[in-house]
Every structure is written in C-alpha cells, then in structure tokens.
Design an enzyme around this catalytic site. Structure first.
Site, PDB file in Angstrom:
ATOM      1  N   MET A  30      46.091  33.381  50.512  1.00  0.00           N
ATOM      2  CA  MET A  30      47.297  32.543  50.625  1.00  0.00           C
ATOM      3  C   MET A  30      48.467  33.185  49.881  1.00  0.00           C
ATOM      4  SD  MET A  30      46.139  28.613  50.848  1.00  0.00           S
ATOM      5  CE  MET A  30      46.049  28.300  49.105  1.00  0.00           C
ATOM      6  N   ASN A  32      50.717  35.215  46.827  1.00  0.00           N
ATOM      7  CA  ASN A  32      50.900  35.242  45.366  1.00  0.00           C
ATOM      8  C   ASN A  32      49.743  36.039  44.762  1.00  0.00           C
ATOM      9  OD1 ASN A  32      52.193  34.806  42.936  1.00  0.00           O
ATOM     10  ND2 ASN A  32      51.097  32.912  42.525  1.00  0.00           N
ATOM     11  N   HIS A  34      47.108  38.610  43.060  1.00  0.00           N
ATOM     12  CA  HIS A  34      46.797  39.047  41.703  1.00  0.00           C
ATOM     13  C   HIS A  34      45.627  40.024  41.773  1.00  0.00           C
ATOM     14  CE1 HIS A  34      43.474  36.259  42.116  1.00  0.00           C
ATOM     15  NE2 HIS A  34      44.315  35.249  42.340  1.00  0.00           N
ATOM     16  N   HIS A  37      42.605  39.279  44.131  1.00  0.00           N
ATOM     17  CA  HIS A  37      42.782  39.603  45.547  1.00  0.00           C
ATOM     18  C   HIS A  37      42.660  41.118  45.758  1.00  0.00           C
ATOM     19  CE1 HIS A  37      45.358  35.815  45.293  1.00  0.00           C
ATOM     20  NE2 HIS A  37      44.529  35.506  46.268  1.00  0.00           N
ATOM     21  N   GLN A  61      44.664  22.608  54.420  1.00  0.00           N
ATOM     22  CA  GLN A  61      43.710  22.504  53.311  1.00  0.00           C
ATOM     23  C   GLN A  61      44.322  21.872  52.064  1.00  0.00           C
ATOM     24  OE1 GLN A  61      43.116  26.882  53.249  1.00  0.00           O
ATOM     25  NE2 GLN A  61      43.131  26.711  51.029  1.00  0.00           N
ATOM     26  N   ARG A 189      47.303  29.913  40.956  1.00  0.00           N
ATOM     27  CA  ARG A 189      47.832  28.685  40.342  1.00  0.00           C
ATOM     28  C   ARG A 189      47.910  28.784  38.813  1.00  0.00           C
ATOM     29  NH1 ARG A 189      44.931  25.900  44.925  1.00  0.00           N
ATOM     30  NH2 ARG A 189      46.489  24.687  46.046  1.00  0.00           N
TER      31      ARG A 189
HETATM   32  P1  AMP Z   1      43.495  32.353  47.739  1.00  0.00           P
HETATM   33  O1  AMP Z   1      44.690  33.203  47.978  1.00  0.00           O
HETATM   34  O2  AMP Z   1      43.517  31.635  46.415  1.00  0.00           O
HETATM   35  O3  AMP Z   1      43.171  31.453  48.906  1.00  0.00           O
HETATM   36  O4  AMP Z   1      42.258  33.337  47.616  1.00  0.00           O
HETATM   37  C1  AMP Z   1      42.003  34.304  48.602  1.00  0.00           C
HETATM   38  C2  AMP Z   1      40.699  34.972  48.285  1.00  0.00           C
HETATM   39  O5  AMP Z   1      40.746  35.553  46.993  1.00  0.00           O
HETATM   40  C3  AMP Z   1      39.504  33.996  48.281  1.00  0.00           C
HETATM   41  O6  AMP Z   1      38.389  34.634  48.867  1.00  0.00           O
HETATM   42  C4  AMP Z   1      39.291  33.767  46.801  1.00  0.00           C
HETATM   43  O7  AMP Z   1      37.947  33.416  46.503  1.00  0.00           O
HETATM   44  C5  AMP Z   1      39.636  35.120  46.248  1.00  0.00           C
HETATM   45  N1  AMP Z   1      39.961  35.052  44.813  1.00  0.00           N
HETATM   46  C6  AMP Z   1      40.860  34.246  44.223  1.00  0.00           C
HETATM   47  N2  AMP Z   1      40.852  34.429  42.889  1.00  0.00           N
HETATM   48  C7  AMP Z   1      39.904  35.369  42.638  1.00  0.00           C
HETATM   49  C8  AMP Z   1      39.411  36.003  41.450  1.00  0.00           C
HETATM   50  N3  AMP Z   1      39.881  35.710  40.247  1.00  0.00           N
HETATM   51  N4  AMP Z   1      38.446  36.929  41.596  1.00  0.00           N
HETATM   52  C9  AMP Z   1      37.946  37.251  42.818  1.00  0.00           C
HETATM   53  N5  AMP Z   1      38.370  36.696  43.975  1.00  0.00           N
HETATM   54  C10 AMP Z   1      39.343  35.773  43.876  1.00  0.00           C
END
Ligand code: AMP
Length: 289
Positions: A30, A32, A34, A37, A61, A189
């Site tokens: 999604m 942003n 870090h 990702h 979601q 977040r």
């Molecule tokens: P999001 O952008 O938060 O929807 O996350 C996208 C992907 O990154 C999902 O598969 C998350 O599980 C993964 N993700 C988010 N934070 C972490 C983290 N600290 N370590 C590993 N994978 C992460």
C-alpha cells in the site's frame, strides 16, 4: 523502472516476460515504503528474473472509522526507492480501475476459517478486503511467485489459503519481519507515533519475546505467560488488543502438546495500532535435554 497503471497493460507486460521464459515475482504493497517492503523486494529479486511491485491503498480493507483518507501516500519517494532497489515495474492502479462499480455489493473472497479471531475481531471485514484485492492483483499481474511479510502473519495465512482454495498458479513466499534497531517492527503506520509513543512502542516486541523465551524454557502455565505479556503492554501505556499463543500452521488455539507456535500480539498506542508476532519451536519430548 516502468510505471504502469492500466490493468490490460500490466497483464500484457507480464505475459511478454513469461513468454520469453522469465520468472516474475510480485510484491503487493500500500506504499509509504520502508525497509520491510524493500526486504520483500530483495527476496522477490533473488527468486525471480523480473520483479513487479504494486502500490494500491485498497479502500475495501479499511473500516468506516479507519484511516483510508489519511493513509500516508508517498508515491514519488516510493517509486525512487523501488527504482534504486532494482524493481522492473511498479503497478499503480486507480481505485476506479480496481473497483469500477464503486463500493457497493460485489464478488468478494472470504477465508472463513481465519476470520473470527485475532485481527478480524477488532477489524471486521479487513481480511475479506485483503483477500479480495490480493485475488484481483494476482489475477491481473499473474506472477509466478508473490512475497508477503511474516509481520502480518494472519494475512499471510489468509493469502496462502485463498491461493490453495482458488487454485491460483502462484507460489506464496513469506518474508522475514524487518525491525528497527530497538526491535519495533517496521510499519507504514509507525509515522502516527509521537516521539514519546515511539520510545514506548518496542514494548510490544519485548513482551512477545518475553512470552517466547518463557515458553522455550518450559513454563507450563500458559495463561500466566499471556497475562504477563498483557501486563507488560499495559505497563508501557498501551491498550492491548490481543496477545495469544497459537498454532503456527493455522492459528488455532495452541495446546501444550503443539510444538510449532506463534505468539501474535496487537496493541493500541495513541493513534497507532501496532501488530507483531514471534515464532517459537518447542522441542519434541525426545529432543529435550
Ligand atoms: P502494506 O504496505 O502494509 O500493506 O504491506 C505490504 C507488504 O509488506 C505485506 O506483505 C506486509 O506483510 C509486508 N510488511 C509490512 N511491514 C513489514 C515488516 N516490518 N517486515 C516485513 N514485511 C513487512
């Protein structure tokens, strides 16, 4: 790095690569972005010839009182980081393209056996929204493999289950949790935390590690361990959502005879809701010294 927003263009791009015999890896996000990702991107790159990353803040979601409108959108910085990480293509679909019929009733994907527990209790509908958009993205991108973070453990199991149940021809790979130096799991977040909250935030990981090490040392009173973990969250000024001892393969409530465990935890801290988990492998009786 190519930027694509059209669904047909995205599909055609990947079909071309696959016709040329190239293996395509996919990391849905999604934005942003870090280090967590980018670690998933590295994993995808190591396992495939071409890497596609999607950035899509999925309205389906988010609950009505959640942060869809204010979710941090940092598209240009994200694209620069992906370019520097060697990503071949970023998929940036518009909301109207993904949901042309708006937010009304429509086909959705639901994985019932992983609902009704943990994150689904405080975020009802969240996993249905995730499962639906992941199924759509996998159908559009048609990757050979897709990498999801172990940080969102319940989400990873939901994705593995839907891929199996819907016979989607893709390998789902789990990527390790990327953490800040003080142990806090990286999250888009985390920007919601004030300086004071940021200092207290690693208490979630520490509480999970505390429970994990007491389990590994053979403490038989699991309810006591859970109570200790929850106390640690409260002592850090958090409002616990849950902290539990579950079976790693399906998140069912763990029995003392189980060996492969996960301790998932979630807690509110100011505007943020933090989630994290720690895996534990208990020795089988024959392995105990
Ligand atoms: P999001 O952008 O938060 O929807 O996350 C996208 C992907 O990154 C999902 O598969 C998350 O599980 C993964 N993700 C988010 N934070 C972490 C983290 N600290 N370590 C590993 N994978 C992460």
């Amino acid at each position: 790095m190519q930027r694509i927003s059209g669904i047909a263009d995205m599909r055609a791009r990947v079909v071309d690569w696959q016709r040329a015999g190239l293996r395509v890896g996919f990391v849905p996000t999604m934005g942003n972005l870090h280090g967590g990702h980018l670690a998933l991107v590295d994993k995808a790159r190591a396992l495939s010839d071409r890497v596609v990353v999607s950035i899509f803040v999925n309205p389906a979601q988010f609950g009505p009182n959640e942060d869809y409108a204010t979710y941090p959108r940092t598209g240009e910085a994200d694209c620069a980081a992906l370019d520097a990480s060697g990503v071949d293509c970023v998929f940036l679909p518009a909301v109207d393209a993904m949901y042309p019929d708006g937010a009304g009733p429509r086909t959705r994907v639901e994985v019932p056996e992983l609902n009704g527990m943990l994150c689904d209790v405080s975020r009802p509908g969240f996993f249905n929204g995730v499962a639906t958009v992941v199924a759509k993205l996998l159908n559009i991108v048609t990757p050979d493999l897709a990498v999801f973070g172990l940080k969102d453990y319940q989400q990873l199991l939901v994705v593995q289950r839907l891929v199996r149940d819907l016979n989607l021809p893709v390998d789902i790979i789990g990527g390790p949790i990327a953490r800040e130096p003080d142990g806090l799991a990286m999250s888009s977040r985390n920007v919601y935390l004030t300086a004071d909250e940021r200092e207290r935030a690693p208490a979630l990981y520490r509480a999970l590690c505390h429970v994990a090490s007491r389990l590994e040392r053979g403490e038989p009173d699991w309810p006591l361990l859970v109570a200790e973990g929850l106390d640690r969250l409260r002592e850090a000024g958090m409002q616990p959502d849950y902290l539990e001892i579950r079976r790693a393969d399906d998140l069912a409530e763990a029995l003392t005879s189980d060996h492969e465990l996960v301790i998932p935890g979630a807690a509110y801290l100011g505007r943020a809701r933090l989630i994290d988990n720690v895996r534990v492998s208990l020795p089988t009786p024959g392995q105990r010294d």
